[in-house]
Design a protein around this motif. Sequence first.
Motif, PDB file in Angstrom:
ATOM      1  N   LYS A 195      -4.169   1.776  -0.976  1.00  0.00           N
ATOM      2  CA  LYS A 195      -4.040   2.508  -1.242  1.00  0.00           C
ATOM      3  C   LYS A 195      -4.397   4.533  -0.719  1.00  0.00           C
ATOM      4  O   LYS A 195      -3.087   4.675   0.906  1.00  0.00           O
ATOM      5  CB  LYS A 195      -3.633   3.537  -2.296  1.00  0.00           C
ATOM      6  CG  LYS A 195      -4.606   3.788  -2.684  1.00  0.00           C
ATOM      7  CD  LYS A 195      -4.293   4.225  -4.590  1.00  0.00           C
ATOM      8  CE  LYS A 195      -5.974   5.625  -5.183  1.00  0.00           C
ATOM      9  NZ  LYS A 195      -5.976   5.407  -6.405  1.00  0.00           N
ATOM     10  N   GLY A 199       1.321   2.723   3.306  1.00  0.00           N
ATOM     11  CA  GLY A 199       1.826   2.893   1.994  1.00  0.00           C
ATOM     12  C   GLY A 199       2.131   2.535   1.414  1.00  0.00           C
ATOM     13  O   GLY A 199       1.387   1.064   1.623  1.00  0.00           O
ATOM     14  N   ILE A 200       2.433   3.203   0.294  1.00  0.00           N
ATOM     15  CA  ILE A 200       2.887   2.239  -0.873  1.00  0.00           C
ATOM     16  C   ILE A 200       4.109   1.223  -0.646  1.00  0.00           C
ATOM     17  O   ILE A 200       3.047  -0.233  -1.596  1.00  0.00           O
ATOM     18  CB  ILE A 200       3.284   3.123  -2.050  1.00  0.00           C
ATOM     19  CG1 ILE A 200       2.924   2.597  -3.043  1.00  0.00           C
ATOM     20  CG2 ILE A 200       4.136   3.546  -1.737  1.00  0.00           C
ATOM     21  CD1 ILE A 200       3.463   3.162  -4.577  1.00  0.00           C
ATOM     22  N   ASP A 201       4.817   1.160   0.505  1.00  0.00           N
ATOM     23  CA  ASP A 201       5.495  -0.135   0.809  1.00  0.00           C
ATOM     24  C   ASP A 201       4.533  -1.155   1.257  1.00  0.00           C
ATOM     25  O   ASP A 201       5.071  -2.558   0.443  1.00  0.00           O
ATOM     26  CB  ASP A 201       6.706   0.319   0.736  1.00  0.00           C
ATOM     27  CG  ASP A 201       6.353   1.437   2.412  1.00  0.00           C
ATOM     28  OD1 ASP A 201       5.148   1.795   3.347  1.00  0.00           O
ATOM     29  OD2 ASP A 201       7.197   1.093   3.534  1.00  0.00           O
ATOM     30  N   VAL A 202       3.844  -0.543   1.589  1.00  0.00           N
ATOM     31  CA  VAL A 202       3.269  -2.421   3.060  1.00  0.00           C
ATOM     32  C   VAL A 202       1.681  -2.384   1.757  1.00  0.00           C
ATOM     33  O   VAL A 202       2.150  -3.948   1.592  1.00  0.00           O
ATOM     34  CB  VAL A 202       2.501  -1.384   4.006  1.00  0.00           C
ATOM     35  CG1 VAL A 202       1.814  -2.282   4.866  1.00  0.00           C
ATOM     36  CG2 VAL A 202       3.438  -0.472   5.444  1.00  0.00           C
ATOM     37  N   LYS A 204       2.450  -2.462  -1.502  1.00  0.00           N
ATOM     38  CA  LYS A 204       2.726  -3.663  -2.236  1.00  0.00           C
ATOM     39  C   LYS A 204       3.115  -5.575  -1.478  1.00  0.00           C
ATOM     40  O   LYS A 204       3.169  -6.243  -1.467  1.00  0.00           O
ATOM     41  CB  LYS A 204       4.238  -3.175  -2.277  1.00  0.00           C
ATOM     42  CG  LYS A 204       4.057  -2.071  -3.896  1.00  0.00           C
ATOM     43  CD  LYS A 204       4.804  -1.609  -4.629  1.00  0.00           C
ATOM     44  CE  LYS A 204       5.038  -0.707  -4.922  1.00  0.00           C
ATOM     45  NZ  LYS A 204       6.067   0.454  -5.667  1.00  0.00           N
ATOM     46  N   LYS A 205       4.231  -5.041  -0.323  1.00  0.00           N
ATOM     47  CA  LYS A 205       4.288  -6.128   0.454  1.00  0.00           C
ATOM     48  C   LYS A 205       3.196  -7.194   1.597  1.00  0.00           C
ATOM     49  O   LYS A 205       3.354  -8.425   0.530  1.00  0.00           O
ATOM     50  CB  LYS A 205       4.978  -6.057   1.392  1.00  0.00           C
ATOM     51  CG  LYS A 205       5.792  -6.985   2.098  1.00  0.00           C
ATOM     52  CD  LYS A 205       6.534  -6.106   3.291  1.00  0.00           C
ATOM     53  CE  LYS A 205       7.210  -7.557   4.628  1.00  0.00           C
ATOM     54  NZ  LYS A 205       6.382  -8.292   5.563  1.00  0.00           N
TER      55      LYS A 205
END
Length: 314
Positions: A195, A199-202, A204-205
């Motif tokens: 984190k 980014g949070i999207d990356v 998570k993925k």
Amino acid sequence: MVLEGLYEHDRRQADGRRMARALHNPGNRLSDAAPSTYADAMANVETTITGGIAHVKLNRPDKLNGLTLPMLGELVAAAHHVRTNKAVRVVVVSGEGRSFCAGLDFGSVNKAPAKIIPAFIPRPWRGTNTFQEACWAWRRVPVPVIAAVHGHCYGGGLQIALGADYRYTTPDAEWSVLEGKWGLIPDMSGVQSLKELVGIDVAKKLTMTAEMFSGERAVALGLASEVRGDPLASAMELAQDLTTKSPDQLAAAKRLFNRSWNASARTTFRRERAEQLVLLVSQNTAKARKAAFAKAGARAEARAAVKYSPRVLP
């Protein structure tokens, strides 16, 4: 059984701390003249110190430097040793053989399931358990830590790399938040590191898919710092350059960024002033200034003893 395992785990950690203290004593200190002393004390983690550069090497090449429970303890002990040795200016972390680190060796760990529970229990004075501290301990080391990544950098290995301040990688190294493959999540400080870097999207993925990606992709994502054909040589080159800087300045810079990165501007300004006041009266600052005017590398003393409290770290 769990209590017996916890006692045994604590006893081994205490033995590791005693060993690090014994090696740090002036009469038994690891030095350039005897670079193998500390390496011989560990089974799968070797530490040598030359010219102020501590080289910490994962040395289980036949298993791609897969992490065992004793190896995690060795990483914690190695970090403690270089943290308390004021002759150390820079740390380089690398892996022997074909890989940096292929992650946790489940085959080895599952042979001693009773020992997993005590290793999983956090120590209240640190806020981390053994798995987490093996990676996060490098954040606590008050000098720059550089990781040299090649081959496999999976799971726990990736989290060790993210514990460093700077990361060189080969373009074809294989990186992965691999825990998802086994139905798990990164739990060796990886979520905190991810984190901070992506980014949070990356995050998570990468965590949900456990996809594998190259060193070049790791740099593009922000997980690695630079692509190099020989990461270890590049890490040593940077380390050598950093040994010419004031160790007090290096320690202050690392402390300031680690403590202020997610802090408010007001808090950051206060910490800037506090660090600068100490540096302004430091003998090493005077030496660095004199060397800069003379256009020569600074010949500083060992870094000053400034308490690096883990409580202020995220």
